[in-house]
Design a protein around this motif. Structure first.
Motif, PDB file in Angstrom:
ATOM      1  N   TRP A 111       0.734  -1.299  -0.129  1.00 29.08           N
ATOM      2  CA  TRP A 111       0.035  -0.042  -0.021  1.00 29.08           C
ATOM      3  C   TRP A 111       1.001   1.221  -0.018  1.00 29.08           C
ATOM      4  CZ3 TRP A 111      -4.273   1.734  -1.238  1.00 29.08           C
ATOM      5  CH2 TRP A 111      -4.846   3.074  -0.762  1.00 29.08           C
ATOM      6  N   SER A 112       0.417   2.234  -0.693  1.00 28.61           N
ATOM      7  CA  SER A 112       1.052   3.504  -1.186  1.00 28.61           C
ATOM      8  C   SER A 112       0.136   4.410  -0.734  1.00 28.61           C
ATOM      9  CB  SER A 112       1.824   3.715  -2.166  1.00 28.61           C
ATOM     10  OG  SER A 112       2.274   5.033  -2.451  1.00 28.61           O
ATOM     11  N   GLU A 113       0.201   5.097   0.473  1.00 32.07           N
ATOM     12  CA  GLU A 113      -0.675   6.021   0.963  1.00 32.07           C
ATOM     13  C   GLU A 113      -0.580   7.501  -0.257  1.00 32.07           C
ATOM     14  OE1 GLU A 113      -3.802   7.678   2.790  1.00 32.07           O
ATOM     15  OE2 GLU A 113      -2.695   5.835   3.698  1.00 32.07           O
ATOM     16  N   GLU A 114       0.541   7.719  -0.448  1.00 27.00           N
ATOM     17  CA  GLU A 114       0.687   8.791  -1.368  1.00 27.00           C
ATOM     18  C   GLU A 114       0.097   8.528  -2.643  1.00 27.00           C
ATOM     19  OE1 GLU A 114       4.444  11.196  -3.703  1.00 27.00           O
ATOM     20  OE2 GLU A 114       5.077   9.297  -2.042  1.00 27.00           O
ATOM     21  N   LYS A 115       0.301   7.488  -3.077  1.00 25.53           N
ATOM     22  CA  LYS A 115      -0.525   7.090  -4.377  1.00 25.53           C
ATOM     23  C   LYS A 115      -1.809   6.558  -4.340  1.00 25.53           C
ATOM     24  CE  LYS A 115       3.910   6.256  -7.130  1.00 25.53           C
ATOM     25  NZ  LYS A 115       3.789   7.277  -7.953  1.00 25.53           N
ATOM     26  N   GLY A 116      -2.208   6.205  -3.226  1.00 25.92           N
ATOM     27  CA  GLY A 116      -3.693   5.702  -3.214  1.00 25.92           C
ATOM     28  C   GLY A 116      -3.680   4.439  -3.999  1.00 25.92           C
ATOM     29  N   GLY A 175       0.272  -0.564 -10.280  1.00 19.74           N
ATOM     30  CA  GLY A 175      -0.448  -0.655  -8.945  1.00 19.74           C
ATOM     31  C   GLY A 175      -1.966  -0.215  -9.430  1.00 19.74           C
ATOM     32  N   ALA A 176      -2.856  -0.480  -8.385  1.00 18.87           N
ATOM     33  CA  ALA A 176      -4.108  -0.201  -8.540  1.00 18.87           C
ATOM     34  C   ALA A 176      -4.987  -0.151  -6.945  1.00 18.87           C
ATOM     35  CB  ALA A 176      -4.890  -1.692  -9.021  1.00 18.87           C
ATOM     36  N   PRO A 177      -6.013   0.693  -7.013  1.00 18.01           N
ATOM     37  CA  PRO A 177      -6.566   1.024  -5.789  1.00 18.01           C
ATOM     38  C   PRO A 177      -7.206  -0.267  -4.992  1.00 18.01           C
ATOM     39  CG  PRO A 177      -7.795   2.094  -7.627  1.00 18.01           C
ATOM     40  CD  PRO A 177      -6.594   1.515  -8.050  1.00 18.01           C
ATOM     41  N   THR A 178      -7.653  -1.280  -5.965  1.00 15.31           N
ATOM     42  CA  THR A 178      -8.261  -2.362  -5.495  1.00 15.31           C
ATOM     43  C   THR A 178      -7.531  -3.669  -6.253  1.00 15.31           C
ATOM     44  OG1 THR A 178     -10.314  -1.141  -5.251  1.00 15.31           O
ATOM     45  CG2 THR A 178     -10.312  -3.474  -5.173  1.00 15.31           C
ATOM     46  N   ILE A 179      -7.146  -4.331  -5.040  1.00 12.30           N
ATOM     47  CA  ILE A 179      -6.587  -5.725  -5.453  1.00 12.30           C
ATOM     48  C   ILE A 179      -7.395  -7.016  -4.831  1.00 12.30           C
ATOM     49  CG2 ILE A 179      -4.794  -7.456  -5.130  1.00 12.30           C
ATOM     50  CD1 ILE A 179      -4.185  -4.984  -6.725  1.00 12.30           C
ATOM     51  N   ARG A 219      -7.961  -2.730  -0.332  1.00 13.07           N
ATOM     52  CA  ARG A 219      -8.197  -1.167  -0.459  1.00 13.07           C
ATOM     53  C   ARG A 219      -7.811  -0.446   0.735  1.00 13.07           C
ATOM     54  NH1 ARG A 219     -14.303   0.584  -1.137  1.00 13.07           N
ATOM     55  NH2 ARG A 219     -13.084   2.546  -0.819  1.00 13.07           N
ATOM     56  N   ASP A 220      -7.698   0.828   0.544  1.00 13.19           N
ATOM     57  CA  ASP A 220      -7.506   1.813   1.165  1.00 13.19           C
ATOM     58  C   ASP A 220      -6.284   1.481   2.328  1.00 13.19           C
ATOM     59  OD1 ASP A 220      -9.585   3.189   0.110  1.00 13.19           O
ATOM     60  OD2 ASP A 220     -11.084   2.413   1.122  1.00 13.19           O
ATOM     61  N   GLY A 221      -5.477   0.491   2.012  1.00 12.60           N
ATOM     62  CA  GLY A 221      -4.477   0.285   3.252  1.00 12.60           C
ATOM     63  C   GLY A 221      -5.011  -0.974   4.016  1.00 12.60           C
ATOM     64  N   LYS A 222      -6.431  -1.548   3.866  1.00 14.78           N
ATOM     65  CA  LYS A 222      -6.724  -2.400   4.621  1.00 14.78           C
ATOM     66  C   LYS A 222      -7.204  -3.716   3.782  1.00 14.78           C
ATOM     67  CE  LYS A 222      -8.969   0.575   7.977  1.00 14.78           C
ATOM     68  NZ  LYS A 222     -10.127   1.038   8.731  1.00 14.78           N
ATOM     69  N   ALA A 223      -7.054  -5.067   4.389  1.00 12.73           N
ATOM     70  CA  ALA A 223      -7.544  -6.191   3.794  1.00 12.73           C
ATOM     71  C   ALA A 223      -8.946  -6.550   4.482  1.00 12.73           C
ATOM     72  CB  ALA A 223      -6.493  -7.376   4.160  1.00 12.73           C
TER      73      ALA A 223
END
Length: 338
Positions: A227-232, A252-256, A291-295
């Motif tokens: 997760w990259s907070e900077e790039k979202g 990269g992608a916002p949702t995996i 997504r959003d730095g969470k699983a």
């Protein structure tokens, strides 16, 4: 319950005078002065925003779907065009390696590649898009009748050679690229993007566990999403190396979505007698949505090949994705070499 595909933005209108009807019930009683017409703010829709069924982002017109098989071993990197894909599927192939199917509709890169050969699992994934254009560079002779009967328009290099070219500076078979407009020109009736079960919006209020990275393994391949907070975005590493794009920057992608599926031997195998895996993308199972730095733990279900795949939370609510590109890693909790 699906997230609506259209959002309406409301703004408070200016105060306006309401017309007064000329009827006896509205007349003032004798000796009373007429009352002034009241004013009231009105709310009017001023803008409608359509959400694309593949990305959840605004769109003006739905466009045809193009699916392309793309190499993703070290010999074929960096890939061209993946940054423009709406959805990227990671599929297991022979010898425990993986290959990609990139799905394009909302954005179309001028060129894409390296284009590689088709696999039987592709033919089971494609029908949820209706009848998309399908780009690939050959297939086992035994599989050609299956491609001919599949729900897709064949724009492979044999049927549409003029759309393909050899990219200078690369070596075969990792140098075959394609012009996307020429691919779609040979499939004028390709299905336009439609609902495939994805929902987009706010993340669930509960259930997410903060994660800095998440690794998915196949017998001979390993993907790490960090997760990259900077790039979202979840930036992508493969086999310990940054997954770079030919256009520049890290993929990269916002949702995996890590979709755990049943994988078994198909009737096909390569010249080394390594069997081609058959990934079962219908049925139901478990998933992890990043997504959003969470699983988030999730469940998936796809009733038939002609329908899309729905993702829900453990409590049964829609598992919303973050708007933008989606990567779907078709994995197995206990991967084996078929």
């Amino acid at each position: 319950m699906r997230l609506p595909r259209m959002f309406t933005i409301w703004l408070a209108g200016a105060a306006v005078l309401l017309p007064v009807a000329a009827c006896s019930s509205d007349e003032p009683a004798p000796g009373q002065a007429p009352q002034a017409a009241t004013t009231a703010p009105s709310e009017e829709p001023v803008e409608e925003v359509n959400a694309h069924p593949f990305t959840g982002k605004p769109y003006q017109t739905l466009k045809p779907v193009l699916a392309v098989k793309i190499e993703n071993t070290a010999a074929g990197k960096p890939q061209l065009g993946l940054k423009s894909a709406d959805i990227v599927y990671v599929e297991q192939v022979e010898a425990g390696l993986t290959r990609l199917m990139a799905v394009f509709s909302s954005k179309l890169p001028a060129k894409v590649g390296p284009v590689r050969s088709a696999r039987i699992s592709d033919l089971h994934i494609a029908p949820q898009f209706g009848k998309p254009a399908f780009s690939y560079s050959g297939a086992q002779t035994k599989m050609l009748p299956f491609i001919a009967e599949a729900s897709l328009f064949d724009v492979g290099d044999t049927r549409n050679p003029g759309a393909y070219f050899r990219q200078p500076g690369r070596f075969a078979p990792y140098n075959l690229f394609a012009n996307t407009k020429q691919l779609l020109s040979k499939a004028p009736k390709a299905t336009k993007a439609k609902d495939i079960g994805f929902t987009f919006g706010d993340a669930p209020a509960e259930g997410g566990v903060e994660r800095k990275s998440f690794t998915v393994k196949w017998p001979a391949a390993r993907f790490t999403f960090a997760w990259s907070e900077e790039k979202g975005q979840w930036l992508i590493w493969q086999d310990g190396k940054k997954d770079m794009a030919a256009e520049g920057g890290q993929l990269g992608a916002p949702t995996i979505v890590v979709q755990y599926t049943k994988t078994e031997r198909s009737e096909f195998h390569d010249k080394n007698d390594s069997y081609t895996p058959l990934v079962h993308s219908t049925g139901k199972g478990s998933a992890i949505v990043l997504r959003d730095g969470k699983a988030f733990k999730a469940k998936w279900e796809r009733e038939s090949e002609g329908t899309g795949t729905t993702f829900t939370t453990e409590s049964g609510e829609p598992m919303n994705f973050a708007p933008g590109q989606v990567w779907v890693a078709l994995a197995s909790r206990k991967p084996v070499i078929p």
